[in-house]
Design a protein around this motif. Structure first.
Motif, PDB file in Angstrom:
ATOM      1  N   ARG A  40     -29.750  12.790  19.347  1.00  0.00           N
ATOM      2  CA  ARG A  40     -29.964  13.510  20.602  1.00  0.00           C
ATOM      3  C   ARG A  40     -29.983  12.553  21.793  1.00  0.00           C
ATOM      4  NH1 ARG A  40     -31.342  18.671  19.994  1.00  0.00           N
ATOM      5  NH2 ARG A  40     -31.802  19.411  17.889  1.00  0.00           N
ATOM      6  N   THR A  41     -30.138  13.141  22.960  1.00  0.00           N
ATOM      7  CA  THR A  41     -30.221  12.424  24.250  1.00  0.00           C
ATOM      8  C   THR A  41     -29.093  11.410  24.414  1.00  0.00           C
ATOM      9  OG1 THR A  41     -31.811  10.761  23.418  1.00  0.00           O
ATOM     10  CG2 THR A  41     -32.707  12.770  24.417  1.00  0.00           C
ATOM     11  N   LEU A  42     -27.894  11.817  24.015  1.00  0.00           N
ATOM     12  CA  LEU A  42     -26.727  10.946  24.116  1.00  0.00           C
ATOM     13  C   LEU A  42     -26.192  10.900  25.536  1.00  0.00           C
ATOM     14  CD1 LEU A  42     -24.803  12.173  20.952  1.00  0.00           C
ATOM     15  CD2 LEU A  42     -26.103  10.038  21.159  1.00  0.00           C
ATOM     16  N   THR A  43     -25.569   9.801  25.886  1.00  0.00           N
ATOM     17  CA  THR A  43     -24.709   9.720  27.066  1.00  0.00           C
ATOM     18  C   THR A  43     -23.272   9.646  26.566  1.00  0.00           C
ATOM     19  OG1 THR A  43     -26.329   8.609  28.471  1.00  0.00           O
ATOM     20  CG2 THR A  43     -24.015   8.330  29.050  1.00  0.00           C
ATOM     21  N   LEU A  44     -22.437  10.584  27.013  1.00  0.00           N
ATOM     22  CA  LEU A  44     -21.027  10.600  26.630  1.00  0.00           C
ATOM     23  C   LEU A  44     -20.171  10.169  27.808  1.00  0.00           C
ATOM     24  CD1 LEU A  44     -20.504  13.917  24.607  1.00  0.00           C
ATOM     25  CD2 LEU A  44     -21.072  11.632  23.747  1.00  0.00           C
ATOM     26  N   ILE A  45     -19.174   9.358  27.531  1.00  0.00           N
ATOM     27  CA  ILE A  45     -18.171   8.980  28.525  1.00  0.00           C
ATOM     28  C   ILE A  45     -16.839   9.494  28.013  1.00  0.00           C
ATOM     29  CG2 ILE A  45     -17.052   7.073  29.737  1.00  0.00           C
ATOM     30  CD1 ILE A  45     -19.603   5.419  29.173  1.00  0.00           C
ATOM     31  N   LYS A  46     -16.315  10.509  28.692  1.00  0.00           N
ATOM     32  CA  LYS A  46     -15.035  11.112  28.276  1.00  0.00           C
ATOM     33  C   LYS A  46     -14.334  11.667  29.504  1.00  0.00           C
ATOM     34  CE  LYS A  46     -12.876  13.996  24.702  1.00  0.00           C
ATOM     35  NZ  LYS A  46     -11.742  14.456  25.531  1.00  0.00           N
ATOM     36  N   ASN A  47     -13.023  11.611  29.495  1.00  0.00           N
ATOM     37  CA  ASN A  47     -12.241  12.075  30.636  1.00  0.00           C
ATOM     38  C   ASN A  47     -12.565  13.509  31.021  1.00  0.00           C
ATOM     39  OD1 ASN A  47      -9.985  12.006  32.572  1.00  0.00           O
ATOM     40  ND2 ASN A  47      -9.045  13.447  31.161  1.00  0.00           N
ATOM     41  N   GLU A  48     -12.792  14.386  30.047  1.00  0.00           N
ATOM     42  CA  GLU A  48     -13.178  15.770  30.301  1.00  0.00           C
ATOM     43  C   GLU A  48     -14.025  16.237  29.112  1.00  0.00           C
ATOM     44  OE1 GLU A  48     -11.140  17.314  27.700  1.00  0.00           O
ATOM     45  OE2 GLU A  48     -10.545  15.202  27.678  1.00  0.00           O
ATOM     46  N   ALA A  49     -14.481  17.481  29.161  1.00  0.00           N
ATOM     47  CA  ALA A  49     -15.436  17.964  28.154  1.00  0.00           C
ATOM     48  C   ALA A  49     -14.783  18.860  27.108  1.00  0.00           C
ATOM     49  CB  ALA A  49     -16.578  18.714  28.844  1.00  0.00           C
ATOM     50  N   ASN A  50     -13.468  18.721  26.928  1.00  0.00           N
ATOM     51  CA  ASN A  50     -12.737  19.629  26.044  1.00  0.00           C
ATOM     52  C   ASN A  50     -12.984  21.075  26.475  1.00  0.00           C
ATOM     53  OD1 ASN A  50     -13.420  17.269  23.560  1.00  0.00           O
ATOM     54  ND2 ASN A  50     -11.328  17.790  24.158  1.00  0.00           N
ATOM     55  N   GLU A  51     -12.574  22.024  25.681  1.00  0.00           N
ATOM     56  CA  GLU A  51     -12.856  23.422  25.966  1.00  0.00           C
ATOM     57  C   GLU A  51     -14.086  23.862  25.189  1.00  0.00           C
ATOM     58  OE1 GLU A  51      -9.412  26.030  25.764  1.00  0.00           O
ATOM     59  OE2 GLU A  51      -8.098  24.287  25.862  1.00  0.00           O
ATOM     60  N   ALA A  52     -14.687  24.964  25.616  1.00  0.00           N
ATOM     61  CA  ALA A  52     -15.877  25.474  24.932  1.00  0.00           C
ATOM     62  C   ALA A  52     -15.579  25.679  23.451  1.00  0.00           C
ATOM     63  CB  ALA A  52     -16.331  26.780  25.572  1.00  0.00           C
ATOM     64  N   GLY A  53     -16.506  25.269  22.602  1.00  0.00           N
ATOM     65  CA  GLY A  53     -16.352  25.435  21.168  1.00  0.00           C
ATOM     66  C   GLY A  53     -15.453  24.419  20.505  1.00  0.00           C
ATOM     67  N   LEU A  54     -15.104  23.346  21.235  1.00  0.00           N
ATOM     68  CA  LEU A  54     -14.128  22.376  20.717  1.00  0.00           C
ATOM     69  C   LEU A  54     -14.552  20.963  21.113  1.00  0.00           C
ATOM     70  CD1 LEU A  54     -11.228  22.182  19.369  1.00  0.00           C
ATOM     71  CD2 LEU A  54     -10.340  22.105  21.701  1.00  0.00           C
TER      72      LEU A  54
ATOM     73  N   SER B  88      -7.052  19.015  10.722  1.00  0.00           N
ATOM     74  CA  SER B  88      -7.643  20.352  10.801  1.00  0.00           C
ATOM     75  C   SER B  88      -7.099  21.092  12.016  1.00  0.00           C
ATOM     76  CB  SER B  88      -9.169  20.255  10.869  1.00  0.00           C
ATOM     77  OG  SER B  88      -9.564  19.439  11.959  1.00  0.00           O
ATOM     78  N   GLN B  89      -7.499  22.335  12.167  1.00  0.00           N
ATOM     79  CA  GLN B  89      -6.941  23.217  13.195  1.00  0.00           C
ATOM     80  C   GLN B  89      -7.158  22.680  14.603  1.00  0.00           C
ATOM     81  OE1 GLN B  89      -8.399  27.215  12.905  1.00  0.00           O
ATOM     82  NE2 GLN B  89      -7.204  27.965  14.635  1.00  0.00           N
ATOM     83  N   GLU B  90      -8.270  21.955  14.838  1.00  0.00           N
ATOM     84  CA  GLU B  90      -8.570  21.472  16.186  1.00  0.00           C
ATOM     85  C   GLU B  90      -7.461  20.594  16.746  1.00  0.00           C
ATOM     86  OE1 GLU B  90     -12.689  21.215  14.087  1.00  0.00           O
ATOM     87  OE2 GLU B  90     -10.564  21.122  13.534  1.00  0.00           O
ATOM     88  N   TYR B  91      -6.770  19.879  15.850  1.00  0.00           N
ATOM     89  CA  TYR B  91      -5.784  18.913  16.318  1.00  0.00           C
ATOM     90  C   TYR B  91      -4.517  19.576  16.843  1.00  0.00           C
ATOM     91  CZ  TYR B  91      -8.708  15.282  14.275  1.00  0.00           C
ATOM     92  OH  TYR B  91      -9.761  14.445  13.963  1.00  0.00           O
ATOM     93  N   GLY B  92      -4.293  20.812  16.448  1.00  0.00           N
ATOM     94  CA  GLY B  92      -3.223  21.622  17.023  1.00  0.00           C
ATOM     95  C   GLY B  92      -1.941  20.904  17.336  1.00  0.00           C
ATOM     96  N   VAL B  93      -1.757  20.559  18.632  1.00  0.00           N
ATOM     97  CA  VAL B  93      -0.494  20.013  19.106  1.00  0.00           C
ATOM     98  C   VAL B  93      -0.197  18.629  18.554  1.00  0.00           C
ATOM     99  CG1 VAL B  93      -0.601  21.324  21.249  1.00  0.00           C
ATOM    100  CG2 VAL B  93      -1.573  19.037  21.163  1.00  0.00           C
ATOM    101  N   LEU B  94      -1.136  18.014  17.832  1.00  0.00           N
ATOM    102  CA  LEU B  94      -0.893  16.674  17.306  1.00  0.00           C
ATOM    103  C   LEU B  94      -0.117  16.676  16.001  1.00  0.00           C
ATOM    104  CD1 LEU B  94      -4.126  14.630  18.009  1.00  0.00           C
ATOM    105  CD2 LEU B  94      -2.090  14.898  19.387  1.00  0.00           C
TER     106      LEU B  94
END
Length: 231
Positions: A45-59, A220-226
């Motif tokens: 818990r209490t993580l700090t994330l560094i990412k270009n964006e937050a993906n879409e909800a549920g992903l 898995s399905q999340e990777y989709g376009v990859l």
């Protein structure tokens, strides 16, 4: 012969509450979904994330936000994730916004061992921070501290057992930068080959930056376009 291959669970064994994690990716391409799921399963818990964006909800990293595992998000935009926007507006999530190029350069500086960069981006807008304004060669700029993390989670199309990496097209995005700017670099790879089988001039990130290599197995399905053929 060096062999850095391991499981995601072993690679993340040192992850603790309050850690700072860089996560590669721009939308789906280059996002390490397998490693994100493992972070979720650890319960930290209490993580700090560094990412270009937050993906879409549920992903992707949104799963960590929705599970209330993240205290702060350092990012460029949240426009594709209404859950993250709501959490920010309700003050359930602290968000630090930076223009995409500035975010990338702060990470690059962290990887290069620099303390900060100086930029005039935003100097004449509401983003101006008077306490950080300096004058260089007669021009005003703002000091932007470099970014580093405890962990970097990286997605690669191909890795050898020593940790030399090849990225696929636009999935390269933030991954090479983040691989230089964290204390522990964990790579998930679609394909793992024997050390020495990747020609040196085809290596995008050298093994010296990589601590652990985790095989994904079937995408898995999340990777989709990859879904692609890795050469």
């Amino acid at each position: 012969m060096i062999d850095k291959t391991t499981t995601a669970e072993n690679a993340l064994a040192k992850l603790k509450d309050g850690a700072t994690i860089m996560v590669g990716g721009f939308g789906v391409p280059g996002t390490p979904f397998h490693l994100i799921q493992t972070v979720l399963s650890t319960g930290v818990r209490t993580l700090t994330l560094i990412k270009n964006e937050a993906n879409e909800a549920g992903l992707g990293v949104s799963l960590l936000l929705e599970a209330e595992r993240v205290e702060r998000l350092v990012t460029s935009h949240l426009g594709l994730n209404q859950v993250a926007i709501r959490m920010m507006n309700e003050k359930a999530l602290k968000v630090d916004f930076f223009p995409q190029g500035i975010l990338a350069d702060k990470i690059r500086a962290g990887g290069a061992g620099l303390l900060a960069i100086v930029t005039d981006i935003g100097i004449n807008t509401f983003l101006r921070r008077e306490e950080d304004v300096v004058t260089v060669n007669g021009c005003e700029g703002m000091i932007e501290p470099a970014l580093r993390a405890d962990f970097a989670l990286i997605h690669a199309a191909k890795a050898d057992r020593a940790g030399n990496l090849v990225f696929e097209k636009s999935a390269r995005n933030f991954n090479p930068l983040m691989a230089t700017a964290a204390d522990i670099v964990i790579v998930e790879a679609e394909q793992i080959v024997e050390t020495g089988s990747i020609p040196p001039d085809q290596v995008h990130t050298p093994a010296s930056f990589v601590d652990h290599v985790v095989p994904i197995g079937e995408l898995s399905q999340e990777y989709g376009v990859l879904q692609h053929h890795v050469r």
